[in-house]
Design a protein around this motif. Structure first.
Motif, PDB file in Angstrom:
ATOM      1  N   ASN A  29       0.824  -1.206   0.000  1.00 41.22           N
ATOM      2  CA  ASN A  29       0.000   0.000   0.000  1.00 41.22           C
ATOM      3  C   ASN A  29       0.863   1.264   0.000  1.00 41.22           C
ATOM      4  OD1 ASN A  29      -2.423   1.407  -0.004  1.00 41.22           O
ATOM      5  ND2 ASN A  29      -2.475   1.546   2.235  1.00 41.22           N
ATOM      6  N   ASN A  30       1.814   1.296  -0.925  1.00 39.36           N
ATOM      7  CA  ASN A  30       2.601   2.513  -1.115  1.00 39.36           C
ATOM      8  C   ASN A  30       2.880   2.680  -2.601  1.00 39.36           C
ATOM      9  OD1 ASN A  30       4.382   0.431  -1.403  1.00 39.36           O
ATOM     10  ND2 ASN A  30       5.833   1.129   0.138  1.00 39.36           N
ATOM     11  N   ASN A  31       3.266   3.869  -2.992  1.00 35.62           N
ATOM     12  CA  ASN A  31       3.387   4.173  -4.411  1.00 35.62           C
ATOM     13  C   ASN A  31       4.633   3.545  -5.023  1.00 35.62           C
ATOM     14  OD1 ASN A  31       1.049   5.688  -4.595  1.00 35.62           O
ATOM     15  ND2 ASN A  31       2.065   7.605  -4.057  1.00 35.62           N
ATOM     16  N   ARG A  37       2.868  -0.989  -7.601  1.00 34.67           N
ATOM     17  CA  ARG A  37       2.191  -1.194  -6.316  1.00 34.67           C
ATOM     18  C   ARG A  37       0.854  -0.475  -6.326  1.00 34.67           C
ATOM     19  NH1 ARG A  37       7.525  -0.081  -2.619  1.00 34.67           N
ATOM     20  NH2 ARG A  37       8.925  -1.443  -3.804  1.00 34.67           N
ATOM     21  N   LYS A  38       0.635   0.451  -5.405  1.00 39.89           N
ATOM     22  CA  LYS A  38      -0.696   1.042  -5.267  1.00 39.89           C
ATOM     23  C   LYS A  38      -1.154   1.727  -6.549  1.00 39.89           C
ATOM     24  CE  LYS A  38      -1.320   4.675  -2.623  1.00 39.89           C
ATOM     25  NZ  LYS A  38      -1.490   5.518  -1.420  1.00 39.89           N
ATOM     26  N   ASP A  39      -0.279   2.448  -7.198  1.00 40.68           N
ATOM     27  CA  ASP A  39      -0.630   3.197  -8.407  1.00 40.68           C
ATOM     28  C   ASP A  39       0.361   2.870  -9.520  1.00 40.68           C
ATOM     29  OD1 ASP A  39      -2.910   4.702  -7.516  1.00 40.68           O
ATOM     30  OD2 ASP A  39      -1.537   5.825  -6.247  1.00 40.68           O
ATOM     31  N   SER A  57      -1.706  -3.731 -10.134  1.00 41.61           N
ATOM     32  CA  SER A  57      -1.710  -2.448  -9.436  1.00 41.61           C
ATOM     33  C   SER A  57      -2.819  -2.418  -8.403  1.00 41.61           C
ATOM     34  CB  SER A  57      -1.934  -1.319 -10.451  1.00 41.61           C
ATOM     35  OG  SER A  57      -2.026  -0.056  -9.824  1.00 41.61           O
ATOM     36  N   GLY A  58      -2.669  -1.529  -7.415  1.00 46.21           N
ATOM     37  CA  GLY A  58      -3.778  -1.325  -6.494  1.00 46.21           C
ATOM     38  C   GLY A  58      -5.000  -0.817  -7.228  1.00 46.21           C
ATOM     39  N   ARG A  82      -6.299  -4.976  -6.142  1.00 50.26           N
ATOM     40  CA  ARG A  82      -6.578  -5.321  -4.756  1.00 50.26           C
ATOM     41  C   ARG A  82      -8.077  -5.455  -4.498  1.00 50.26           C
ATOM     42  NH1 ARG A  82      -3.364  -1.338  -1.497  1.00 50.26           N
ATOM     43  NH2 ARG A  82      -4.987   0.066  -2.213  1.00 50.26           N
TER      44      ARG A  82
END
Length: 528
Positions: A301-303, A330-332, A351-352, A379
């Motif tokens: 949960n981080n960029n 990851r998230k974005d 990606s998230g 996610r």
């Protein structure tokens, strides 16, 4: 004896091609130092800057400048220019030798190699800083230096270069350099720490001409800021100069990993408040983008953005094609921020979310936006996020905007890919292959080379691109033409790729070529 073989090679090349060949040695070479007073012959070679200063009356299209083994200390400017329309001058390491341009000297020049002039090929040598030097802009002894700056001149090619460890960006290919090509280069660990963040990208690309610029088959990783910036930060532009660029079959991963703050592997945008300099007519196809992602439990949960499209709402980018790419972050991992028209097809995204900025939604229409046949691993079951507004599942997204027909959504826990993501034969060196591998469980990967026409018994070496100076593995190709690639290479190194992803170079020893050279050497031996 080495000099005799060199002369044989020169004579063979001249007889077979009719080209003029010139020779360059380092100024500190023990036996054959390059000199400004040389004439470019093998017996009386030039130093590098003297060779790069020659005009088209001396060196022209079809001619070759050979760089012989050694370290060339300095920061150099190439003014070479071919005035023969369909012929290039070539600057290359001499066969089976390797030239290194070392920019770690005191100089006011801002790149190791500055290029002006048209129709020149720069091929198979290294651009770097050797020895100790500062990477911190705040220190008194810091010198900023890019690897290559291509400032002017059309129709140049940069082939199979290794550009690394420069305290600046790796490569600047600027607006007046259309119809240029960057192909097969290895670009990594370029950059420095500014007062606020890591700075220095792998490639910074612009183009004001109507001729396309091609960035193809490169490996770009762990530069201090972004991987590739197709970009201009000029907020008051008077012309359009970020356009007509093709990015094809590149592998770009772990941008800014070394700084601890992952950055975009690729950004396409401008920051022009006037809306004049709009990034336009950019194609991104068949690339692989990756950030260190564990894949084992959850999407972190981080960029860790892999692809960003658009930046300034006053300059929404236009006529962008993103086709058949693998985009892992990851998230974005992917951010679609300010875009006027876009084709986004056949991409695989981990990606998230796929993040949209609200300001770009007003531009969406079924005439200029084409989304289809993508696969999203995310996610949540609402993978499309319009920031500050709402999240959509694929069905809602398609119903409201007519996008992402025939697209598949899957939960991130189902994410998997073929172990062999890519095998690409080097376009300019038929014995060299780039291999990109993936294994979710971090197991070794078996790669089958049977379809590439390589004969049984051919010897090979494998190099991990993140440790390119060392041979990772060597062997002989067996009956089944299969090679096992080791994946567990991270060894708890925070600045290295995780063991689920790997990029390798395989070099095969072409025995047939060796036989041909041996025969030709004997054939011309009567000259001596």
């Amino acid at each position: 004896m080495k000099l005799i073989y060199t002369i044989i090679f020169v004579l063979i090349s001249f007889v077979l091609t009719g080209q003029n060949e010139f020779h360059v040695y380092p100024q500190n070479h023990k036996t054959t130092p390059g000199k400004p007073t040389g004439n470019g012959s093998i017996q009386n070679p030039w130093d590098l800057q003297t060779a790069l200063n020659q005009n088209s009356k001396v060196i022209n299209g079809g001619d070759v400048i050979w760089l012989h083994e050694g370290v060339y200390d300095g920061r150099f400017v190439s003014n070479l220019q071919s005035n023969i329309k369909h012929k290039h001058i070539t600057v290359s390491s001499f066969p089976n030798e390797w030239a290194i341009l070392n920019g770690n000297i005191n100089s006011k020049r801002t790149s190791v190699l500055t290029v002006s002039g048209s129709r020149v090929i720069y091929k198979s040598f290294e651009i770097t800083w050797l020895g100790d030097f500062s990477r911190k802009q705040t220190e008194l002894n810091f010198q900023k230096s890019d690897g290559i700056n291509h400032n002017s001149g059309i129709n140049c090619k940069f082939i199979n270069l290794i550009i690394h460890n420069n305290p600046g960006s790796g490569f600047g290919t600027w607006k007046q350099t259309g119809n240029s090509e960057i192909n097969g280069c290895l670009i990594f660990n370029n950059g420095y720490y500014s007062a606020k963040r890591g700075s220095g990208v792998g490639i910074y690309a612009q183009n004001s001409t109507e001729q396309n610029k091609l960035i193809k088959d490169n490996i770009i990783f762990n530069n201090y800021y972004k991987g590739i910036e197709v970009w201009s930060d000029n907020r008051n532009a008077k012309e359009q100069y970020v356009k007509n660029i093709i990015l094809e079959n590149n592998v770009i991963f772990n941008s800014a990993l070394i700084t601890g703050t992952p950055r975009d592997n690729l950004i396409i945008a401008t920051n022009d408040n006037n809306g004049i300099n709009i990034a336009k007519n950019i194609t991104v196809k068949d690339n692989i983008f990756y950030h260190n992602t564990a894949l084992s439990k959850t999407i972190e949960n981080n960029n860790a953005p892999s692809l960003t499209l658009g930046f300034n709402k006053n300059a929404p980018i236009e006529s962008i094609k993103v086709l058949n790419n693998i985009i892992i972050g990851r998230k974005d991992a992917i951010r679609i921020l300010d875009v006027k028209s876009l084709q986004f097809k056949n991409n695989c995204v981990y990606s998230g979310f796929v993040r949209f900025r609200e300001s770009t939604i007003k531009h969406i229409n079924q005439q200029n936006w084409k989304f289809s046949n993508n696969t999203y691993y995310t996610r949540r079951n609402t993978p499309i996020r319009i920031e500050g507004v709402r999240d959509y599942n694929i069905q809602e997204w398609n119903k409201k905007y007519g996008l992402d027909a025939q697209t598949t959504y899957k939960n991130f826990k189902e994410f998997n890919l073929n172990n062999v993501l890519d095998i690409s034969q080097n376009e300019y060196d038929e014995n060299k292959y780039r291999v990109v591998l993936f294994d979710k469980n971090e197991n070794d990967v078996i790669v089958d080379f049977s379809e590439y026409g390589i004969t049984k018994g051919t010897s090979f070496i494998i190099k991990d691109v993140e440790n390119y100076s060392e041979v990772l593995k060597s062997g002989i190709l067996g009956n089944d033409k299969k090679i096992v690639f080791p994946m567990k290479l991270n060894k708890n190194d925070t600045n290295k790729t995780l063991d689920n992803f790997g990029v390798f170079i395989v070099e095969f020893n072409n025995a047939e070529n060796s036989k041909k050279i041996g025969f030709l050497g004997k054939f011309f031996s009567w000259l001596f």
